[in-house]
Design a protein around this motif. Structure first.
Motif, PDB file in Angstrom:
ATOM      1  N   TYR A  33      48.804  44.543  47.783  1.00 47.07           N
ATOM      2  CA  TYR A  33      48.316  43.209  48.153  1.00 47.07           C
ATOM      3  C   TYR A  33      47.696  42.576  46.915  1.00 47.07           C
ATOM      4  CZ  TYR A  33      48.308  44.107  53.272  1.00 47.07           C
ATOM      5  OH  TYR A  33      48.645  44.366  54.576  1.00 47.07           O
ATOM      6  N   LEU A  34      47.921  41.296  46.763  1.00 44.61           N
ATOM      7  CA  LEU A  34      47.233  40.551  45.702  1.00 44.61           C
ATOM      8  C   LEU A  34      45.854  40.148  46.221  1.00 44.61           C
ATOM      9  CD1 LEU A  34      47.206  39.019  42.942  1.00 44.61           C
ATOM     10  CD2 LEU A  34      48.220  37.076  44.154  1.00 44.61           C
ATOM     11  N   ALA A  35      44.807  40.501  45.456  1.00 45.36           N
ATOM     12  CA  ALA A  35      43.438  40.189  45.889  1.00 45.36           C
ATOM     13  C   ALA A  35      43.154  38.695  45.729  1.00 45.36           C
ATOM     14  CB  ALA A  35      42.441  40.986  45.036  1.00 45.36           C
ATOM     15  N   PRO A  36      42.239  38.185  46.534  1.00 49.01           N
ATOM     16  CA  PRO A  36      41.806  36.803  46.296  1.00 49.01           C
ATOM     17  C   PRO A  36      40.879  36.769  45.085  1.00 49.01           C
ATOM     18  CG  PRO A  36      40.587  37.763  48.156  1.00 49.01           C
ATOM     19  CD  PRO A  36      41.552  38.811  47.678  1.00 49.01           C
ATOM     20  N   LEU A  37      41.202  35.955  44.114  1.00 42.14           N
ATOM     21  CA  LEU A  37      40.315  35.730  42.961  1.00 42.14           C
ATOM     22  C   LEU A  37      40.170  34.217  42.849  1.00 42.14           C
ATOM     23  CD1 LEU A  37      41.826  38.117  40.212  1.00 42.14           C
ATOM     24  CD2 LEU A  37      39.914  38.629  41.705  1.00 42.14           C
ATOM     25  N   GLN A  38      39.060  33.715  43.328  1.00 37.24           N
ATOM     26  CA  GLN A  38      38.820  32.265  43.298  1.00 37.24           C
ATOM     27  C   GLN A  38      38.995  31.765  41.860  1.00 37.24           C
ATOM     28  OE1 GLN A  38      38.214  29.346  45.701  1.00 37.24           O
ATOM     29  NE2 GLN A  38      36.935  30.951  46.574  1.00 37.24           N
ATOM     30  N   GLY A  39      39.841  30.761  41.673  1.00 41.40           N
ATOM     31  CA  GLY A  39      40.051  30.229  40.327  1.00 41.40           C
ATOM     32  C   GLY A  39      41.257  30.833  39.619  1.00 41.40           C
ATOM     33  N   TYR A  40      41.807  31.914  40.150  1.00 40.10           N
ATOM     34  CA  TYR A  40      42.940  32.577  39.473  1.00 40.10           C
ATOM     35  C   TYR A  40      44.166  32.778  40.355  1.00 40.10           C
ATOM     36  CZ  TYR A  40      39.548  33.639  35.859  1.00 40.10           C
ATOM     37  OH  TYR A  40      38.611  33.517  34.882  1.00 40.10           O
ATOM     38  N   THR A  41      43.945  33.179  41.613  1.00 44.87           N
ATOM     39  CA  THR A  41      45.125  33.547  42.419  1.00 44.87           C
ATOM     40  C   THR A  41      45.452  32.490  43.488  1.00 44.87           C
ATOM     41  OG1 THR A  41      43.798  34.885  43.946  1.00 44.87           O
ATOM     42  CG2 THR A  41      44.773  36.039  42.068  1.00 44.87           C
ATOM     43  N   GLU A  42      45.177  31.241  43.149  1.00 43.71           N
ATOM     44  CA  GLU A  42      45.538  30.159  44.055  1.00 43.71           C
ATOM     45  C   GLU A  42      47.067  30.017  44.089  1.00 43.71           C
ATOM     46  OE1 GLU A  42      42.816  30.198  42.349  1.00 43.71           O
ATOM     47  OE2 GLU A  42      41.207  29.417  43.598  1.00 43.71           O
ATOM     48  N   SER A  43      47.537  29.079  44.906  1.00 44.69           N
ATOM     49  CA  SER A  43      48.989  28.996  45.150  1.00 44.69           C
ATOM     50  C   SER A  43      49.786  28.816  43.861  1.00 44.69           C
ATOM     51  CB  SER A  43      49.302  27.871  46.131  1.00 44.69           C
ATOM     52  OG  SER A  43      48.806  26.653  45.637  1.00 44.69           O
ATOM     53  N   TYR A  44      49.221  28.103  42.862  1.00 39.02           N
ATOM     54  CA  TYR A  44      50.010  27.909  41.628  1.00 39.02           C
ATOM     55  C   TYR A  44      50.302  29.242  40.958  1.00 39.02           C
ATOM     56  CZ  TYR A  44      45.045  27.081  40.435  1.00 39.02           C
ATOM     57  OH  TYR A  44      43.680  27.139  40.374  1.00 39.02           O
ATOM     58  N   PHE A  45      49.344  30.153  40.989  1.00 38.81           N
ATOM     59  CA  PHE A  45      49.583  31.482  40.420  1.00 38.81           C
ATOM     60  C   PHE A  45      50.528  32.276  41.321  1.00 38.81           C
ATOM     61  CE2 PHE A  45      48.772  35.997  40.021  1.00 38.81           C
ATOM     62  CZ  PHE A  45      48.793  36.197  38.645  1.00 38.81           C
ATOM     63  N   ARG A  46      50.244  32.273  42.623  1.00 39.74           N
ATOM     64  CA  ARG A  46      51.073  33.072  43.549  1.00 39.74           C
ATOM     65  C   ARG A  46      52.545  32.667  43.463  1.00 39.74           C
ATOM     66  NH1 ARG A  46      46.690  31.684  47.153  1.00 39.74           N
ATOM     67  NH2 ARG A  46      48.059  30.380  48.419  1.00 39.74           N
TER      68      ARG A  46
END
Ligand SMILES: Cc1cc2nc3c(=O)[nH]c(=O)nc-3n(C[C@H](O)[C@H](O)[C@H](O)COP(=O)(O)O)c2cc1C
Length: 354
Positions: A33-46
């Motif tokens: 699972y990809l962890a939530p990292l506020q500022g990094y793993t938002e939809s643009y990264f995903r």
């Protein structure tokens, strides 16, 4: 069998998720699972990530604050809008403390298509924890119980939790576990540190083991998976563990999940994939974020980590941070991608913290 890349076929399809560990002779079933990292793993990264590295089965999105009122504006759930989510399956996360704050948002997300919501009981940031949110909620088992009772009665979504061991002491999870065990929670994601520790010290594996032994809820491990070595140690210690969550490790080393599933990949393959991923991330960031200044700053933030793949990392980071426009950034990053030499492993020192 030699692995051959095709950018149009999901990498996952090539990988056998069963992995034979030569020493323990155990077949591991590995779900990442990809962890939530506020500022990094938002939809643009995903989106950019899943296009070239199809290694995560799912992601938890960075948290959205709960709030009163039935009207949910599109802007509040922008990160979760279907048109902003290409491929990686994603579970929304909500942070709050009382059921009436959660219910309208959870119901809205359900009708929009998100059948599961995750509750954040792990955020260690003091200003949040002080308000009994995130890991601050772990100090109050009676409030957690009330919250879950109401949510299970009133929202149609499946519910999963992401939590730490406690805020002040690990006794907190021991007190909480019998309460959690009463509810049909879908998953329990545990980052085995205390909230008060932030990211210092090491994950407490003994306490994690206690959690594994004391719940029937499917449990997911999260914390400090930074390289193949650290991951294999964890696998040996928890051979029954199927699901793992990776956060900071993938920002430091985009190739980590692929390496865990497939084995090592060559530098030439990395350079090629990183170039494609970077172009896609840049495009996603420009489309998602409104002002050129915000777009540029976001790319600079990522380069704080991407630069660590290169031998000349300090200079590269400095050059990127000196970009004054998107055009200048594009020129510089293009030159770096074409010319700079890679390290054998990214430099991982000083970890990202919230
Ligand atoms: C910058 C940053 C932002 C984070 N944002 C969230 C968040 O929105 N929700 C959450 O549950 N955890 C959040 N976390 C915690 C991570 O999801 C994860 O549990 C933690 O970093 C430990 O895993 P790791 O060592 O693989 O990063 C955040 C962590 C960092 C460093």
């Amino acid at each position: 069998m030699k692995f051959v890349y095709s950018y149009h076929i999901p990498i996952k399809d090539y990988f056998c998720q069963y992995k034979l560990n030569q020493n323990s002779k155990v077949h591991f079933f590995m779900i990442l699972y990809l962890a939530p990292l506020q500022g990094y793993t938002e939809s643009y990264f995903r989106n950019a990530y899943s296009k070239y590295f199809d290694c995560f089965e799912s992601a938890i999105a960075p948290f959205i604050p709960a709030g009163y009122g039935d009207t949910i504006k599109k802007s509040r759930i922008r990160d979760l809008l279907h048109e902003n989510n290409d491929k990686m399956p994603v579970v929304p996360q909500i942070i709050g403390k009382y059921a009436p704050e959660f219910i309208p948002l959870a119901k809205h997300l359900y009708h929009y298509g998100y059948k599961t919501v995750n509750i954040n009981m792990g955020c260690p940031i003091q200003s949040i924890a002080k308000k009994m949110r995130g890991s601050g909620l772990l100090v109050y088992p009676e409030i957690v119980e009330m919250l879950l009772e109401k949510l299970f009665k009133e929202v149609p979504n499946h519910i999963s939790l992401k939590m730490r061991l406690g805020y002040y002491k690990k006794q907190e999870i021991r007190d909480l576990m019998p309460i959690l065990n009463k509810f049909p929670l879908k998953e329990l994601i545990i980052h085995p540190r205390l909230g008060s520790q932030m990211y210092t010290g090491k994950p407490d594996l003994e306490a994690y083991e206690w959690c594994v032994r004391n719940t029937q809820i499917p449990i997911i491990y999260s914390g400090d998976i930074f390289d193949k070595n650290s991951f294999e140690k964890l696998q040996k210690r928890f051979p029954q563990q199927e699901k793992w969550m990776i956060g900071r490790g993938v920002i430091y080393d985009l190739f980590l999940p692929m390496t865990l599933k497939q084995g090592n990949i060559t530098t030439a393959e990395k350079i090629d994939l990183f170039g494609k991923f970077h172009a896609s991330l840049f495009q996603e960031v420009v489309e998602y974020r409104n002002r050129p200044k915000n777009q540029l700053n976001k790319m600079k933030e990522y380069w704080g980590y991407f630069s660590r793949q290169y031998k000349n990392h300090t200079q590269i980071h400095y050059q990127i941070t000196r970009s004054n426009s998107l055009e200048e950034f594009a020129e510089k990053s293009d030159r770096i991608l074409k010319q700079e030499a890679w390290r054998s492993k990214p430099l991982i020192d000083g970890f990202i913290s919230e």
